[in-house]
Design a protein around this motif. Structure first.
Motif, PDB file in Angstrom:
ATOM      1  N   GLU A   1      38.200  46.593  40.641  1.00  0.00           N
ATOM      2  CA  GLU A   1      38.202  45.996  39.425  1.00  0.00           C
ATOM      3  C   GLU A   1      39.709  45.726  38.708  1.00  0.00           C
ATOM      4  O   GLU A   1      40.011  44.655  38.290  1.00  0.00           O
TER       5      GLU A   1
ATOM      6  N   LYS B   1      43.338  38.075  37.603  1.00  0.00           N
ATOM      7  CA  LYS B   1      42.863  37.186  36.266  1.00  0.00           C
ATOM      8  C   LYS B   1      43.808  36.906  35.407  1.00  0.00           C
ATOM      9  O   LYS B   1      44.335  35.823  35.095  1.00  0.00           O
TER      10      LYS B   1
ATOM     11  N   GLU C   1      36.545  34.349  42.327  1.00  0.00           N
ATOM     12  CA  GLU C   1      36.438  35.851  42.198  1.00  0.00           C
ATOM     13  C   GLU C   1      35.072  36.309  42.970  1.00  0.00           C
ATOM     14  O   GLU C   1      35.346  37.338  43.570  1.00  0.00           O
ATOM     15  N   SER C   2      33.924  35.644  42.966  1.00  0.00           N
ATOM     16  CA  SER C   2      32.646  36.451  43.946  1.00  0.00           C
ATOM     17  C   SER C   2      33.224  36.330  45.072  1.00  0.00           C
ATOM     18  O   SER C   2      32.796  37.372  46.015  1.00  0.00           O
TER      19      SER C   2
ATOM     20  N   ARG D   1      35.519  39.391  45.711  1.00  0.00           N
ATOM     21  CA  ARG D   1      34.746  40.627  45.581  1.00  0.00           C
ATOM     22  C   ARG D   1      33.759  40.933  46.898  1.00  0.00           C
ATOM     23  O   ARG D   1      33.733  42.080  47.262  1.00  0.00           O
TER      24      ARG D   1
ATOM     25  N   PHE E   1      40.213  31.010  39.220  1.00  0.00           N
ATOM     26  CA  PHE E   1      39.890  32.305  39.319  1.00  0.00           C
ATOM     27  C   PHE E   1      38.287  32.382  39.337  1.00  0.00           C
ATOM     28  O   PHE E   1      37.851  33.104  40.301  1.00  0.00           O
ATOM     29  N   ASP E   2      37.763  31.715  38.287  1.00  0.00           N
ATOM     30  CA  ASP E   2      36.315  31.728  38.348  1.00  0.00           C
ATOM     31  C   ASP E   2      35.831  31.427  39.615  1.00  0.00           C
ATOM     32  O   ASP E   2      34.593  31.968  40.162  1.00  0.00           O
TER      33      ASP E   2
ATOM     34  N   ILE F   1      41.117  42.890  40.809  1.00  0.00           N
ATOM     35  CA  ILE F   1      40.395  41.436  40.201  1.00  0.00           C
ATOM     36  C   ILE F   1      41.285  41.253  38.811  1.00  0.00           C
ATOM     37  O   ILE F   1      41.514  40.015  38.325  1.00  0.00           O
TER      38      ILE F   1
END
Length: 302
Positions: free
Chosen positions: A182, A189, A165-166, A169, A161-162, A185
């Motif tokens: 949000e 997560k 994520e960016s 987005r 996920f980390d 996301i």
């Protein structure tokens, strides 16, 4: 006899038994999926002793409880050993008479006498991969034949996920408001931490250009999101990722595209030659909800 149960009143063992042995079984109605997408804001309509069940998710708007399918939850509806039109009509009537409804989606197997609005979904049922691939459109097969220079500089990786994520987005399309992004996301997560979601990335020259997000259980793999670098769309990384996921799972699991009403997305999905599986929804505008609230003076137990 239909009863309405609050979350804490549900016998989840009986609920799960009914769902898993139903003619309409859907991953999106499982306790885990509903808990994660609705933050446990759902209750249950029960026919007799869990002979048929209907999960009802909700949100609060200005202190009023309103039925609304959660984000990423495409289909719910009625679950029973055999789909029964009369019982389905009884559930539909109970829902419409006892709740304020914004959007509620039934599953593809639920049949009604009442005319409801149809929506599209696409599935590939479990099958030998070679047979599934042979049905792809000529265009989709061409898209999957990557150029030699792309093959040399690309790879597919399962990422965390980390790591995802960016990119998600930066390439999120379709959400109306920032808070919607949000919430998406956050659900991603929580699902990843619950070990029921995967992020598959297509790398070109060691840089991510596509990610697909898939939810999985013992019976289904569901495509919950596709995210693409706008400058690299012609590379067809999303097609490669989806095909790879189908190849790894289709021998034993349904691949659920989660449908789309957008023509370009529908055309993309149809290239994999899935089965069209329409389902039905009921929805009401904000004006209709206010009118019903004022006219019926419905009092909700919160």
């Amino acid at each position: 006899m239909i009863r309405r149960l609050k979350y804490h009143e549900i016998d989840f063992e009986k609920y799960s038994h009914c769902l898993e042995n139903s003619a309409q079984r859907k991953y999106s109605a499982t306790k885990q999926f509903l808990d994660l997408t609705s933050d446990k804001k759902w209750e249950l309509l029960v026919y007799k002793d869990y002979e048929a069940v209907m999960p009802v998710p909700y949100v609060f708007k200005s202190g009023i409880k309103i039925v609304h399918n959660p984000m990423l939850c495409q289909q719910l509806g009625i679950f029973s050993r055999e789909d029964n039109i009369e019982i389905n009509e009884a559930f539909l009537s109970f829902l419409q008479n006892k709740y304020l409804i914004r959007v509620y989606a039934f599953n593809e197997f639920n049949k009604f006498k009442t005319s409801l609005k149809p929506k599209k979904n696409f599935l590939i049922l479990p099958e030998n991969y070679e047979t599934v691939y042979s049905k792809y459109s000529p265009k989709r097969k061409r898209k999957l034949r990557l150029d030699e220079d792309v093959l040399k500089t690309s790879e597919i990786k399962e990422i965390s996920f980390d790591q995802a994520e960016s990119f998600i987005r930066d390439n999120f399309l379709g959400a109306d408001k920032e808070e919607d992004i949000e919430l998406f996301i956050l659900i991603f997560k929580n699902m990843f931490e619950a070990d029921c979601l995967s992020f598959s990335a297509f790398y070109l020259n060691k840089r991510i250009i596509n990610i697909i997000v898939t939810y999985f259980d013992d019976f289904t793999v569901a495509l919950l999101g596709t995210f693409n670098d706008k400058e690299s769309v012609k590379i067809s990384g999303a097609s490669v990722l989806i095909n790879n996921c189908i190849k790894e799972n289709i021998h034993s699991k349904i691949f659920d595209f989660e449908g789309s009403e957008l023509p370009n997305v529908e055309e993309f999905f149809r290239g994999f030659r899935p089965e069209l599986r329409p389902y039905h929804i009921i929805d009401y505008s904000k004006k209709e909800i206010i009118k019903k609230l004022l006219s019926l003076k419905i009092i909700f137990n919160q």
